[in-house]
Design a protein around this motif. Structure first.
Motif, PDB file in Angstrom:
ATOM      1  N   LYS A  26      48.458  -9.475  13.189  1.00 54.01           N
ATOM      2  CA  LYS A  26      47.579 -10.272  12.333  1.00 54.01           C
ATOM      3  C   LYS A  26      48.142 -10.347  10.909  1.00 54.01           C
ATOM      4  O   LYS A  26      48.178 -11.418  10.297  1.00 54.01           O
ATOM      5  CB  LYS A  26      46.174  -9.654  12.324  1.00 54.01           C
ATOM      6  N   ILE A  27      48.600  -9.210  10.391  1.00 53.69           N
ATOM      7  CA  ILE A  27      49.152  -9.177   9.032  1.00 53.69           C
ATOM      8  C   ILE A  27      50.383 -10.068   8.925  1.00 53.69           C
ATOM      9  O   ILE A  27      50.495 -10.917   8.037  1.00 53.69           O
ATOM     10  CB  ILE A  27      49.491  -7.728   8.624  1.00 53.69           C
ATOM     11  N   GLY A  29      51.336 -12.428  10.939  1.00 53.19           N
ATOM     12  CA  GLY A  29      50.975 -13.823  11.221  1.00 53.19           C
ATOM     13  C   GLY A  29      50.420 -14.524   9.993  1.00 53.19           C
ATOM     14  O   GLY A  29      50.789 -15.660   9.693  1.00 53.19           O
ATOM     15  N   GLU A  30      49.528 -13.844   9.274  1.00 51.25           N
ATOM     16  CA  GLU A  30      48.950 -14.429   8.062  1.00 51.25           C
ATOM     17  C   GLU A  30      50.011 -14.606   6.972  1.00 51.25           C
ATOM     18  O   GLU A  30      49.996 -15.594   6.244  1.00 51.25           O
ATOM     19  CB  GLU A  30      47.797 -13.575   7.546  1.00 51.25           C
ATOM     20  N   MET A  31      50.930 -13.643   6.875  1.00 50.64           N
ATOM     21  CA  MET A  31      52.016 -13.772   5.900  1.00 50.64           C
ATOM     22  C   MET A  31      52.893 -14.980   6.242  1.00 50.64           C
ATOM     23  O   MET A  31      53.264 -15.763   5.362  1.00 50.64           O
ATOM     24  CB  MET A  31      52.873 -12.502   5.870  1.00 50.64           C
ATOM     25  N   SER A  32      53.213 -15.165   7.512  1.00 49.92           N
ATOM     26  CA  SER A  32      54.039 -16.297   7.944  1.00 49.92           C
ATOM     27  C   SER A  32      53.355 -17.625   7.653  1.00 49.92           C
ATOM     28  O   SER A  32      53.997 -18.568   7.188  1.00 49.92           O
ATOM     29  CB  SER A  32      54.330 -16.200   9.441  1.00 49.92           C
ATOM     30  N   LYS A  33      52.052 -17.697   7.931  1.00 49.92           N
ATOM     31  CA  LYS A  33      51.314 -18.933   7.670  1.00 49.92           C
ATOM     32  C   LYS A  33      51.304 -19.266   6.182  1.00 49.92           C
ATOM     33  O   LYS A  33      51.490 -20.421   5.797  1.00 49.92           O
ATOM     34  CB  LYS A  33      49.874 -18.812   8.176  1.00 49.92           C
ATOM     35  N   ALA A  34      51.090 -18.262   5.338  1.00 50.66           N
ATOM     36  CA  ALA A  34      51.062 -18.489   3.894  1.00 50.66           C
ATOM     37  C   ALA A  34      52.429 -18.947   3.393  1.00 50.66           C
ATOM     38  O   ALA A  34      52.523 -19.870   2.576  1.00 50.66           O
ATOM     39  CB  ALA A  34      50.629 -17.216   3.164  1.00 50.66           C
ATOM     40  N   ARG A  37      53.065 -22.515   4.235  1.00 49.77           N
ATOM     41  CA  ARG A  37      52.340 -23.436   3.344  1.00 49.77           C
ATOM     42  C   ARG A  37      52.969 -23.502   1.955  1.00 49.77           C
ATOM     43  O   ARG A  37      52.536 -24.267   1.115  1.00 49.77           O
ATOM     44  CB  ARG A  37      50.883 -22.990   3.211  1.00 49.77           C
ATOM     45  N   VAL A  41      53.640 -14.557  -1.355  1.00 51.01           N
ATOM     46  CA  VAL A  41      52.922 -13.415  -0.792  1.00 51.01           C
ATOM     47  C   VAL A  41      53.343 -12.171  -1.574  1.00 51.01           C
ATOM     48  O   VAL A  41      54.527 -11.853  -1.654  1.00 51.01           O
ATOM     49  CB  VAL A  41      53.252 -13.230   0.708  1.00 51.01           C
TER      50      VAL A  41
END
Length: 84
Positions: A26-27, A29-34, A37, A41
């Motif tokens: 989850k961590i 994944g969220e870093m990759s998405k940010a 965009r 990070v």
């Protein structure tokens, strides 16, 4: 240190390896998405990840000696935080 070492370290805090693995996924994944965009990070005490676009450049294919142009691409730069 790799991902499995991080999971083992997290098992001291969380109860199961599955929970640890899910938390890490989850961590990251969220870093990759940010970063996808275009957002920066920052993790306090660790460092920051800055996305940027590398410029197009001219290269030579070593096999054919032909000049080629490498198109611009998105990259991520890591800047570690200063030690205390």
């Amino acid at each position: 240190m790799n991902k499995s070492h991080l999971i083992l370290a997290l098992t001291r805090v969380l109860s199961t390896r599955k929970e640890c693995s899910d938390a890490l996924e989850k961590i990251f994944g969220e870093m990759s998405k940010a970063l996808a965009r275009g957002e920066k990070v920052t993790i306090s005490g660790f460092g920051s990840f800055h996305p940027y676009i590398a410029k197009a450049r001219k290269c030579i294919n070593p096999k054919t000696k032909q000049k080629i142009t490498v198109p611009p691409k998105r990259k991520v730069r890591f800047i570690p935080s200063k030690p205390r």
